[in-house]
Design an enzyme around this catalytic site. Structure first.
Site, PDB file in Angstrom:
ATOM      1  N   THR A 149       0.919  -1.022   0.020  1.00 27.46           N
ATOM      2  CA  THR A 149       0.021  -0.152  -0.014  1.00 27.46           C
ATOM      3  C   THR A 149       0.825   1.469  -0.091  1.00 27.46           C
ATOM      4  OG1 THR A 149      -1.771  -1.166   1.273  1.00 27.46           O
ATOM      5  CG2 THR A 149      -1.750   1.216   1.055  1.00 27.46           C
ATOM      6  N   THR A 150       1.705   1.322   0.707  1.00 27.23           N
ATOM      7  CA  THR A 150       2.844   2.302   1.007  1.00 27.23           C
ATOM      8  C   THR A 150       3.584   2.556  -0.215  1.00 27.23           C
ATOM      9  OG1 THR A 150       2.764   2.035   3.339  1.00 27.23           O
ATOM     10  CG2 THR A 150       4.437   3.578   2.716  1.00 27.23           C
ATOM     11  N   TYR A 210     -12.921  -4.484  -3.554  1.00 27.97           N
ATOM     12  CA  TYR A 210     -14.107  -4.144  -4.195  1.00 27.97           C
ATOM     13  C   TYR A 210     -14.842  -5.525  -4.670  1.00 27.97           C
ATOM     14  CZ  TYR A 210     -17.076  -2.074  -7.829  1.00 27.97           C
ATOM     15  OH  TYR A 210     -18.137  -1.734  -8.821  1.00 27.97           O
ATOM     16  N   TYR A 258      -2.564 -10.209   4.626  1.00 28.79           N
ATOM     17  CA  TYR A 258      -2.953  -8.913   4.849  1.00 28.79           C
ATOM     18  C   TYR A 258      -4.077  -8.532   4.960  1.00 28.79           C
ATOM     19  CZ  TYR A 258      -1.913  -3.646   4.102  1.00 28.79           C
ATOM     20  OH  TYR A 258      -1.983  -2.419   4.261  1.00 28.79           O
ATOM     21  N   ARG A 276      -9.680  -0.448   3.991  1.00 23.79           N
ATOM     22  CA  ARG A 276      -9.171  -0.176   2.472  1.00 23.79           C
ATOM     23  C   ARG A 276      -9.951  -1.113   1.390  1.00 23.79           C
ATOM     24  NH1 ARG A 276      -4.030   3.437   2.524  1.00 23.79           N
ATOM     25  NH2 ARG A 276      -4.583   3.634   0.431  1.00 23.79           N
ATOM     26  N   LYS A 284      -0.519  -9.858   8.600  1.00 28.24           N
ATOM     27  CA  LYS A 284      -0.261  -8.341   8.907  1.00 28.24           C
ATOM     28  C   LYS A 284      -1.543  -7.815   8.993  1.00 28.24           C
ATOM     29  CE  LYS A 284       0.826  -3.799   6.972  1.00 28.24           C
ATOM     30  NZ  LYS A 284       1.073  -2.987   5.560  1.00 28.24           N
ATOM     31  N   ILE A 331       4.614  -4.335  10.325  1.00 31.07           N
ATOM     32  CA  ILE A 331       5.228  -3.747   9.134  1.00 31.07           C
ATOM     33  C   ILE A 331       4.540  -2.386   9.199  1.00 31.07           C
ATOM     34  CG2 ILE A 331       4.612  -4.060   6.775  1.00 31.07           C
ATOM     35  CD1 ILE A 331       4.038  -6.912   7.241  1.00 31.07           C
TER      36      ILE A 331
END
Length: 295
Positions: free
Chosen positions: A47-48, A110, A136, A141, A164, A206
């Site tokens: 993501t980052t 989605y 994850y 999100r 995570k 993380i």
């Protein structure tokens, strides 16, 4: 016995970008600096790292570059998740071929899979991966949460080794840890919950914060592991205002600005992400200065 990929802090690394593409000079400098600062592992193309707006070629090239640059000095974990299982499998295969130490696979976004769908997807990816898989969970999100019973169903897969966890729900995390009973390593996916999750048996995080402060973020874990819980908690509290600033707009907008002011490339993001609000940025920069960063 399952393999632990790392213990401590893995930086969820930004991807320095320009209008022309990935800025490999600054990407390499950042990888070297993180390793020199003593970070335990690096996560690229998460993501980052703005994986959602990298082209397919950029995504694969960035993973390969990071593996080669790290040169086995620390583990490299690649973000290879997708809402398209076949694409996630293809990315995972590519990451394995260039020598990653693990893959980070996010819940599908989605299309919002059922819990049964999550189990089948994660098992299929793990079945075809040559490197261990970290699940994850970031429902804010993706719109879907991995439930404790689902973690329990996946915990015996020999190639699914860790979580995570960024759902922010401590009660759910307690229930997860009860159900998996040591069969999955736990990493905090929220910088403001590193100590709370380690108190439940977590072995690190993380982290977004560690882009800026790899040594100090790692000290939270080192103190905890050495039994100095009070100092670990003090550091968590001390860093809380800066953590809040780093999430005052959607990640990675603030951290991208922060790393720009630290000299690691342009403050460039791809739409729909835009540059950080000036007022919020000033607050963040002042908090960075209080931590001794020269910005």
């Amino acid at each position: 016995m399952k393999k632990t990929i790392f213990k401590g802090i893995a930086t969820a690394l930004i991807t320095p970008l320009t209008e022309k593409g990935i800025d490999y000079e600054n990407f390499g400098r950042l990888i070297d600096w993180q390793i020199d600062e003593g970070i335990d592992a690096l996560v690229v193309c998460g993501t980052t790292g703005e994986a959602s707006t990298l082209t397919d070629d950029e995504h694969r090239a960035a993973i390969e570059f990071a593996v080669k640059r790290a040169n086995k000095r620390i583990p490299i974990i690649a973000g290879t998740g997708s809402n398209d299982t076949s694409y996630a499998l293809d990315l995972t295969k590519c990451a394995n071929e260039v020598g990653v130490d693990g893959v980070l696979v996010v819940t599908p976004y989605y299309n919002k899979a059922t819990q049964k769908g999550l189990v089948k997807m994660f098992e299929q990816i793990a079945d075809h991966s040559d490197s261990p898989v970290i699940l994850y969970n970031v429902p804010s999100r993706t719109g879907v949460n991995i439930e404790p019973a689902t973690y329990e169903a996946l915990a015996d897969h020999e190639n699914i080794v860790a979580i995570k966890e960024a759902n922010g729900d401590i009660s759910k995390i307690v229930e997860t840890m009860r159900r998996v009973n040591g069969r999955l390593d736990l990493y905090s996916g929220n910088d403001d919950q590193i100590v709370p999750l380690m108190s439940m048996g977590g072995i690190g995080a993380i982290s977004v914060l560690s882009n800026l402060l790899p040594k100090k973020t790692k000290e939270i874990c080192t103190n905890f592991f050495n039994g100095n819980i009070k100092e670990s908690a003090r550091l968590q509290c001390e860093l809380h205002p800066l953590i809040d600033a780093l999430f005052s707009e959607v990640n990675p907008i603030p951290v991208k600005a922060a790393m720009h002011y630290m000299g690691f490339g342009e403050n460039y993001l791809r739409l729909p992400l835009t540059q950080m609000d000036e007022t919020k940025c000033k607050v963040m920069l002042e908090l960075m200065r209080k931590q001794g960063l020269k910005v």
